[in-house]
Structures are given as C-alpha cells and as structure tokens.
Scaffold this motif. Structure first.
Motif, PDB file in Angstrom:
ATOM      1  N   PHE A 200      40.543  34.799  35.382  1.00 12.23           N
ATOM      2  CA  PHE A 200      40.569  35.790  36.454  1.00 12.23           C
ATOM      3  C   PHE A 200      39.915  35.240  37.718  1.00 12.23           C
ATOM      4  N   ASN A 201      38.748  34.636  37.576  1.00 11.85           N
ATOM      5  CA  ASN A 201      38.045  34.089  38.745  1.00 11.85           C
ATOM      6  C   ASN A 201      38.883  33.030  39.449  1.00 11.85           C
ATOM      7  N   ALA A 202      39.563  32.211  38.655  1.00 14.30           N
ATOM      8  CA  ALA A 202      40.373  31.137  39.237  1.00 14.30           C
ATOM      9  C   ALA A 202      41.542  31.709  40.048  1.00 14.30           C
ATOM     10  N   ILE A 203      42.246  32.698  39.472  1.00 13.93           N
ATOM     11  CA  ILE A 203      43.422  33.229  40.168  1.00 13.93           C
ATOM     12  C   ILE A 203      43.009  34.071  41.379  1.00 13.93           C
ATOM     13  N   PHE A 204      41.902  34.814  41.276  1.00  6.14           N
ATOM     14  CA  PHE A 204      41.465  35.604  42.437  1.00  6.14           C
ATOM     15  C   PHE A 204      41.036  34.686  43.575  1.00  6.14           C
ATOM     16  N   THR A 205      40.295  33.636  43.245  1.00  7.04           N
ATOM     17  CA  THR A 205      39.840  32.687  44.265  1.00  7.04           C
ATOM     18  C   THR A 205      41.033  32.020  44.943  1.00  7.04           C
ATOM     19  N   TYR A 206      42.078  31.728  44.175  1.00  5.81           N
ATOM     20  CA  TYR A 206      43.270  31.086  44.724  1.00  5.81           C
ATOM     21  C   TYR A 206      43.939  31.980  45.770  1.00  5.81           C
ATOM     22  N   TYR A 207      44.028  33.279  45.488  1.00  2.00           N
ATOM     23  CA  TYR A 207      44.726  34.169  46.418  1.00  2.00           C
ATOM     24  C   TYR A 207      43.822  34.730  47.517  1.00  2.00           C
ATOM     25  N   ASP A 208      42.528  34.688  47.308  1.00  2.00           N
ATOM     26  CA  ASP A 208      41.583  35.095  48.359  1.00  2.00           C
ATOM     27  C   ASP A 208      41.294  33.865  49.216  1.00  2.00           C
ATOM     28  N   LYS A 209      42.290  33.500  50.027  1.00  2.00           N
ATOM     29  CA  LYS A 209      42.267  32.230  50.748  1.00  2.00           C
ATOM     30  C   LYS A 209      41.044  32.078  51.649  1.00  2.00           C
ATOM     31  N   ALA A 222      52.232  38.514  45.507  1.00  2.00           N
ATOM     32  CA  ALA A 222      52.375  37.117  45.098  1.00  2.00           C
ATOM     33  C   ALA A 222      51.614  36.843  43.808  1.00  2.00           C
ATOM     34  N   LEU A 223      50.430  37.407  43.684  1.00  2.00           N
ATOM     35  CA  LEU A 223      49.604  37.212  42.492  1.00  2.00           C
ATOM     36  C   LEU A 223      50.295  37.764  41.243  1.00  2.00           C
ATOM     37  N   LEU A 224      50.850  38.980  41.361  1.00  2.00           N
ATOM     38  CA  LEU A 224      51.513  39.600  40.209  1.00  2.00           C
ATOM     39  C   LEU A 224      52.760  38.826  39.798  1.00  2.00           C
ATOM     40  N   ARG A 225      53.537  38.398  40.784  1.00  2.00           N
ATOM     41  CA  ARG A 225      54.739  37.610  40.466  1.00  2.00           C
ATOM     42  C   ARG A 225      54.354  36.300  39.760  1.00  2.00           C
ATOM     43  N   ASP A 226      53.288  35.697  40.230  1.00  2.00           N
ATOM     44  CA  ASP A 226      52.790  34.469  39.634  1.00  2.00           C
ATOM     45  C   ASP A 226      52.385  34.701  38.174  1.00  2.00           C
ATOM     46  N   LEU A 227      51.684  35.806  37.924  1.00  2.00           N
ATOM     47  CA  LEU A 227      51.247  36.130  36.566  1.00  2.00           C
ATOM     48  C   LEU A 227      52.438  36.340  35.637  1.00  2.00           C
ATOM     49  N   TYR A 228      53.433  37.078  36.133  1.00  2.00           N
ATOM     50  CA  TYR A 228      54.619  37.340  35.308  1.00  2.00           C
ATOM     51  C   TYR A 228      55.359  36.043  34.990  1.00  2.00           C
ATOM     52  N   GLU A 229      55.474  35.182  35.990  1.00  2.00           N
ATOM     53  CA  GLU A 229      56.177  33.918  35.787  1.00  2.00           C
ATOM     54  C   GLU A 229      55.448  33.048  34.755  1.00  2.00           C
ATOM     55  N   LYS A 230      54.119  32.976  34.873  1.00  2.00           N
ATOM     56  CA  LYS A 230      53.331  32.153  33.953  1.00  2.00           C
ATOM     57  C   LYS A 230      53.384  32.693  32.528  1.00  2.00           C
ATOM     58  N   TYR A 257      39.282  44.682  46.284  1.00  2.00           N
ATOM     59  CA  TYR A 257      38.146  43.812  45.988  1.00  2.00           C
ATOM     60  C   TYR A 257      38.228  43.243  44.567  1.00  2.00           C
ATOM     61  N   ARG A 258      37.512  42.176  44.357  1.00  2.00           N
ATOM     62  CA  ARG A 258      37.492  41.461  43.092  1.00  2.00           C
ATOM     63  C   ARG A 258      37.229  42.404  41.914  1.00  2.00           C
ATOM     64  N   SER A 259      36.219  43.262  42.055  1.00  2.00           N
ATOM     65  CA  SER A 259      35.825  44.139  40.946  1.00  2.00           C
ATOM     66  C   SER A 259      36.920  45.141  40.593  1.00  2.00           C
ATOM     67  N   GLU A 260      37.730  45.534  41.587  1.00  2.00           N
ATOM     68  CA  GLU A 260      38.790  46.511  41.335  1.00  2.00           C
ATOM     69  C   GLU A 260      39.962  45.873  40.593  1.00  2.00           C
ATOM     70  N   LEU A 261      40.356  44.691  41.014  1.00  2.00           N
ATOM     71  CA  LEU A 261      41.462  44.010  40.339  1.00  2.00           C
ATOM     72  C   LEU A 261      41.041  43.571  38.938  1.00  2.00           C
ATOM     73  N   GLU A 262      39.780  43.284  38.785  1.00  2.00           N
ATOM     74  CA  GLU A 262      39.244  42.889  37.470  1.00  2.00           C
ATOM     75  C   GLU A 262      39.507  43.973  36.425  1.00  2.00           C
ATOM     76  N   ILE A 263      39.402  45.249  36.830  1.00  2.00           N
ATOM     77  CA  ILE A 263      39.627  46.380  35.917  1.00  2.00           C
ATOM     78  C   ILE A 263      41.011  46.294  35.286  1.00  2.00           C
ATOM     79  N   ARG A 267      40.228  41.069  30.497  1.00  2.00           N
ATOM     80  CA  ARG A 267      39.946  41.664  29.195  1.00  2.00           C
ATOM     81  C   ARG A 267      38.459  41.712  28.902  1.00  2.00           C
ATOM     82  N   GLU A 268      37.658  41.052  29.717  1.00  2.00           N
ATOM     83  CA  GLU A 268      36.219  41.057  29.503  1.00  2.00           C
ATOM     84  C   GLU A 268      35.515  41.112  30.852  1.00  2.00           C
ATOM     85  N   PRO A 269      34.291  41.631  30.921  1.00  2.00           N
ATOM     86  CA  PRO A 269      33.609  41.725  32.209  1.00  2.00           C
ATOM     87  C   PRO A 269      33.380  40.346  32.827  1.00  2.00           C
ATOM     88  N   VAL A 270      33.530  40.288  34.145  1.00  2.00           N
ATOM     89  CA  VAL A 270      33.227  39.055  34.863  1.00  2.00           C
ATOM     90  C   VAL A 270      31.771  39.104  35.283  1.00  2.00           C
TER      91      VAL A 270
END
Length: 271
Positions: A200-209, A222-230, A257-263, A267-270
């Motif tokens: 999660f941290n890696a993908i959020f950091t990637y899109y939070d340019k 873009a993030l969701l499409r990337d997740l579905y593709e992967k 924000y990071r904490s909202e998308l994390e929800i 699957r585990e707290p960041v």
C-alpha cells in the motif's frame, strides 16, 4: 451436546429480533463473503423447510429441488442465484424489519460514507461504540422513521454484537459497510485486491507524485486501473466510476488522504 452450537438458530420463530436475524445470517454466510450461496444456500433452504414443516427433508429429492427453485424465483430479486442480506430480510419475519429499514435510508455507499465521515472525525476508519447510537439515530431521522430510545438501543447493541468482535469498543468501516446491499458495497469489491502495508505504501507513494499526502480523483482512477491490471481482473468502466464515487466520498474536498484510501485497499493497519 457438542453439535448444539452448530444448529441453525431461531428459524422456527414467528418473529425475529434484529439480533436473532443477524445470528442466522452469520450462521449461514459461513465464509463471510456477503452472500448465502452454493452449499450454504442448500443448507439454509433445507433447515428453513425443516423449521416450517417440523419434519426432515431430503435434498436429493426432485420435489425439494423444485421447491428450492420456486423459492429462489420469489426471493432472489436480482436473479444472481444467491441470497444477500436484504433478500434474507424479505424471507424471515424480522420485527419492524430493521435491516430493510437500514437499506431504505442508506440506499448507496456514497450516502453511507457521508454519514460515516461525520463520526469518523480523525479519519481512522473506525467510530467509537458510544458514537454508534448517534450515527444510527441520524440515519433513522433521515429516513423519517419513528423509533424510541429502547429500540435505538437494541439496534445499537445488535450492530455492536455483530461487528465489535474483539470488544475494543470500535467499529470498522469495512465491517459496518456490510449492512449495505452487496452491489453497493464497494469495499466488498476489493476483497480480492487487499494489499499489505508495504504494498500500500509503495503504490500510494507512486501516485502521490508531489508527496503532499493525498491524491485526487484522476490519480485514483489511474491507481485503481493499475491495481485491476496487476491482479488480472476485468474492469468495467461503469463499475469503476461507481467505485471512485464511493471512495471519493471519503475524501476532504477532493483530496483523498493516505489514511482514507488505506481503509479500502489495505488488509492491515499501516504503521
């Protein structure tokens, strides 16, 4: 004696309390995926027939299969071959039909999120149990439903009993959202795409340019499409639009924000 706890509860009753209804749901939705389906569905119909007829039934009998087919034609409103919570509420005689009431005034995940945000003020993905009563009261008022304090207390305790399994006095968003119709519960859609804290941290950091701690709707797309593709999952544009709307309901003025998308995605707290 050992099997007593495994017996399906309350199916013989003329009227169920909200708490008893939820006990039945948890008993038959054995894998917790938000549906009674497959073997779960066959077991439910068999036990329902036994409770109503007071006699045993043979699932291999042709008449049993025919009855089950008629039953599904009557109650499987969206014709997907399985039973969700709102459909079960139509089948079982629940007092004041608490769950249908909930569905009527929280018709979409966006409405649910808007109500949730007023109580999850620190964006932790939880509300305190003592705030739950106010949360439900707000939703009932929105629906113009009359209720007394005793009934509100019962509904509050029912939801606590179902969701606060570890007794820590907190209720998680992903757990409470299971009261939504399955097709509206975007959190269930992501069960197969849950990330570890590191992922999660890696993908959020990637899109939070720009590193400002939030992403906007275009970046979320873009993030969701990337997740579905992967994850090699088909992405329907209409569905994706709905997911984005629901997730962005958690945002603050278009800033997710990071904490909202994390929800939604983790699957585990960041930490």
């Amino acid at each position: 004696m050992a099997n007593k706890a495994q017996q399906p509860p309350y199916l013989h009753l003329a009227e169920l309390t909200a708490s008893q209804f939820l006990d039945i749901w948890k008993h038959f939705d054995a894998d917790g995926n938000g549906y009674i389906e497959g073997k779960e569905l066959e077991n439910f119909f068999r036990e329902l027939e036994i409770a109503r007829r007071g006699a045993g039934v043979d699932p291999t009998n042709a008449s049993f299969r025919e009855k089950m087919k008629d039953f599904m034609q009557k109650y499987d409103k969206n014709k997907d071959g399985r039973i969700e919570m709102s459909e079960l509420a139509q089948i079982l005689p629940t007092e004041e039909n608490f769950l249908l009431c909930f569905r009527q005034f929280v018709g979409s995940s966006s409405e649910f999120m808007a109500a949730w945000r007023r109580y999850d003020t620190d964006r932790s993905g939880y509300i305190e149990a003592n705030e739950l009563k106010g949360f439900l009261s707000d939703l009932l008022k929105k629906a113009n439903r009359y209720y007394d304090d005793q009934k509100l207390q019962e509904y509050t305790q029912t939801i606590l009993k179902m969701f606060d399994l570890n007794g820590d006095g907190k209720l998680g968003l992903s757990e409470m959202a299971r009261l939504l119709p399955v097709q509206e519960n975007f959190l269930l859609k992501f069960q197969g795409i849950k990330l570890t804290a590191e992922q999660f941290n890696a993908i959020f950091t990637y899109y939070d340019k720009d590193g400002n701690g939030y992403i906007d709707e275009q970046e979320l797309d873009a993030l969701l499409r990337d997740l579905y593709e992967k994850n090699k999952k088909e992405v329907d544009t209409k569905d994706l639009t709905g997911y984005k709307k629901s997730i962005m309901a958690l945002s603050d003025g278009g800033k997710l924000y990071r904490s909202e998308l994390e929800i939604v995605l983790c699957r585990e707290p960041v930490l």
